[in-house]
Design an enzyme around this catalytic site. Sequence first.
Site, PDB file in Angstrom:
ATOM      1  N   TYR A 149      27.971 -76.646  -6.199  1.00 36.34           N
ATOM      2  CA  TYR A 149      26.930 -76.949  -7.179  1.00 36.34           C
ATOM      3  C   TYR A 149      26.660 -75.676  -7.973  1.00 36.34           C
ATOM      4  O   TYR A 149      26.516 -74.598  -7.385  1.00 36.34           O
ATOM      5  CB  TYR A 149      25.656 -77.415  -6.470  1.00 36.34           C
ATOM      6  CG  TYR A 149      24.481 -77.675  -7.400  1.00 36.34           C
ATOM      7  CD1 TYR A 149      24.488 -78.768  -8.263  1.00 36.34           C
ATOM      8  CD2 TYR A 149      23.369 -76.835  -7.399  1.00 36.34           C
ATOM      9  CE1 TYR A 149      23.403 -79.006  -9.111  1.00 36.34           C
ATOM     10  CE2 TYR A 149      22.289 -77.073  -8.241  1.00 36.34           C
ATOM     11  CZ  TYR A 149      22.313 -78.160  -9.093  1.00 36.34           C
ATOM     12  OH  TYR A 149      21.252 -78.400  -9.926  1.00 36.34           O
ATOM     13  N   ASP A 244      30.014 -67.730  -8.521  1.00 37.75           N
ATOM     14  CA  ASP A 244      28.620 -68.153  -8.575  1.00 37.75           C
ATOM     15  C   ASP A 244      27.948 -67.650  -7.308  1.00 37.75           C
ATOM     16  O   ASP A 244      28.056 -68.255  -6.242  1.00 37.75           O
ATOM     17  CB  ASP A 244      28.541 -69.679  -8.684  1.00 37.75           C
ATOM     18  CG  ASP A 244      27.087 -70.155  -8.752  1.00 37.75           C
ATOM     19  OD1 ASP A 244      26.182 -69.332  -8.512  1.00 37.75           O
ATOM     20  OD2 ASP A 244      26.872 -71.353  -9.037  1.00 37.75           O
ATOM     21  N   LYS A 272      18.034 -66.691  -7.712  1.00 37.42           N
ATOM     22  CA  LYS A 272      17.291 -66.674  -6.451  1.00 37.42           C
ATOM     23  C   LYS A 272      16.769 -65.274  -6.070  1.00 37.42           C
ATOM     24  O   LYS A 272      15.714 -64.879  -6.553  1.00 37.42           O
ATOM     25  CB  LYS A 272      18.146 -67.302  -5.340  1.00 37.42           C
ATOM     26  CG  LYS A 272      18.550 -68.757  -5.735  1.00 37.42           C
ATOM     27  CD  LYS A 272      18.996 -69.596  -4.587  1.00 37.42           C
ATOM     28  CE  LYS A 272      19.622 -70.910  -5.015  1.00 37.42           C
ATOM     29  NZ  LYS A 272      18.809 -72.079  -4.917  1.00 37.42           N
TER      30      LYS A 272
HETATM   31  N1  PMP Z   1      24.447 -72.068  -8.430  1.00 41.57           N
HETATM   32  C1  PMP Z   1      24.240 -72.228  -7.112  1.00 41.57           C
HETATM   33  C2  PMP Z   1      25.287 -71.783  -6.153  1.00 41.57           C
HETATM   34  C3  PMP Z   1      23.042 -72.787  -6.653  1.00 41.57           C
HETATM   35  O1  PMP Z   1      22.856 -72.958  -5.348  1.00 41.57           O
HETATM   36  C4  PMP Z   1      22.061 -73.175  -7.597  1.00 41.57           C
HETATM   37  C5  PMP Z   1      20.748 -73.789  -7.176  1.00 41.57           C
HETATM   38  N2  PMP Z   1      20.571 -74.122  -5.897  1.00 41.57           N
HETATM   39  C6  PMP Z   1      22.340 -72.988  -8.946  1.00 41.57           C
HETATM   40  C7  PMP Z   1      23.520 -72.424  -9.336  1.00 41.57           C
HETATM   41  C8  PMP Z   1      21.350 -73.391 -10.010  1.00 41.57           C
HETATM   42  O2  PMP Z   1      20.258 -72.549  -9.991  1.00 41.57           O
HETATM   43  P1  PMP Z   1      18.838 -73.056 -10.573  1.00 41.57           P
HETATM   44  O3  PMP Z   1      18.362 -74.109  -9.618  1.00 41.57           O
HETATM   45  O4  PMP Z   1      18.012 -71.808 -10.570  1.00 41.57           O
HETATM   46  O5  PMP Z   1      19.085 -73.574 -11.935  1.00 41.57           O
END
Ligand code: PMP
Length: 436
Positions: A149, A244, A272
């Site tokens: 994701y 990511d 995060k």
């Molecule tokens: N990339 C990863 C690996 C994530 O786990 C998340 C959110 N859990 C995101 C991108 C998206 O981040 P956001 O919820 O701050 O938009």
Amino acid sequence: MPSTQDLPHTSDGLFERALDILPAGVSSPVRAFGAVGGRPLFITSGSGSRLVDVDGREYIDLVMSWGPLLHGHAHPQIVGAIEESSRRGTTFGAPTAVEVELALTIRALMPSLEMLRFTSSGTEATMSALRLARAFTGRRIIAKFDGCYHGHVDALLVKAGSGALTHGSPTSSGVPQEVAEATRSLRYNDLRQVEELMRAEAGGVAAIIVEPVAGNMGTVPPAPGFLQGLRRLTREHGALLIFDEVITGFRLGPGGAQGRYGIRPDMTCLGKIIGGGLPAAAFGGRRDIMQLLSPLGPVYQAGTLSGNPVAMAAGAASLRLAGGARYAQLEQLATALQGGLLDEASAAGVELTVNREGSMLSVFFGAGPVTDLDSAQACDTVRYAAFFRAMLESGIYLPPSQFETWMLSFAHTSADVEAVVSAAGAAFRSTAKAPG
Ligand code: PMP
């Protein structure tokens, strides 16, 4: 105008009111508890490893706001940094020293980010990284992996993990066919598929984006050689490698996953932890790529609250507090949790797989191994739901979906881990005959 005083003072009561005004009563899907049954808790406060809900119950928190809280809830130095910064103004829409400080700190810890730009969410970071990758390479196709994701970017909501997977819509409705068509989703940990794609689309793949340790189909670590293989294949075929690290950044160690595995991606997305619990994220990487960003170059990207000074102050405090030695302790704690869960499951005659990397961990009800989306989905989610409810009853707040990662923090103690393991033992015994 309504005030919180006039609203009900129980989770159930608040949820009833929320259902009428917020779709599913929540601001982000997995919070709705849809995958595990029951109703979400409304939280009033958190401190260290603990959460308190409006019903006055206390929980050991293993969600930790889905990753940002490396130091636990309301760490005094982070709260202090937020207080101090916000007293001087909450946003200026102009440069501040603290964003330079945080950027320099990130680069010192993750040297592959020669330049970076801040955003407010991980989604914006991945979206912008893709745009940049396409502009830099002049290519169209983006490859990702099933069950990973990367936020709710149209192009990345194809076979996505996390809430999309939990709620049975890994490929979202509303994403235009022509956008989804430019995204190829491959099996995680399968280099052969990557090689085939690279050959089939000779010169067409702009970038491969990957969670270097997947956290959004539950925790799934990379097989030995997988990340190295991605580095080699992207280089050979002129595509960019985007890590990511929104979850793994500053969680798997001071250098994130790239430091842990010794791999230098072309670009990295962060989120995060770099916001210390406030909304901040970033994307960065090679200078020659980042210099294409507006106003230096032709790739447009912007944000009213990007580099927000209060979020930058929280993030800088968070990274300042995270020393190398503490990660080793954190990993020991996570290893103890993994071992304890496996022992309790085996004593209760429950077939359990526990995947762990650093302080990221997930349980899967099944014999495993869980190495990709198919093997994660083959596990018993009904059983997980029963386990989740039993744990909640015992005061342990787990992710409300098997396809999420449990997060430990520096605030968790061995006593917390013992309490979680002991509650899990009871839950394994009581749910051993659960249907499914
Ligand atoms: N990339 C990863 C690996 C994530 O786990 C998340 C959110 N859990 C995101 C991108 C998206 O981040 P956001 O919820 O701050 O938009």
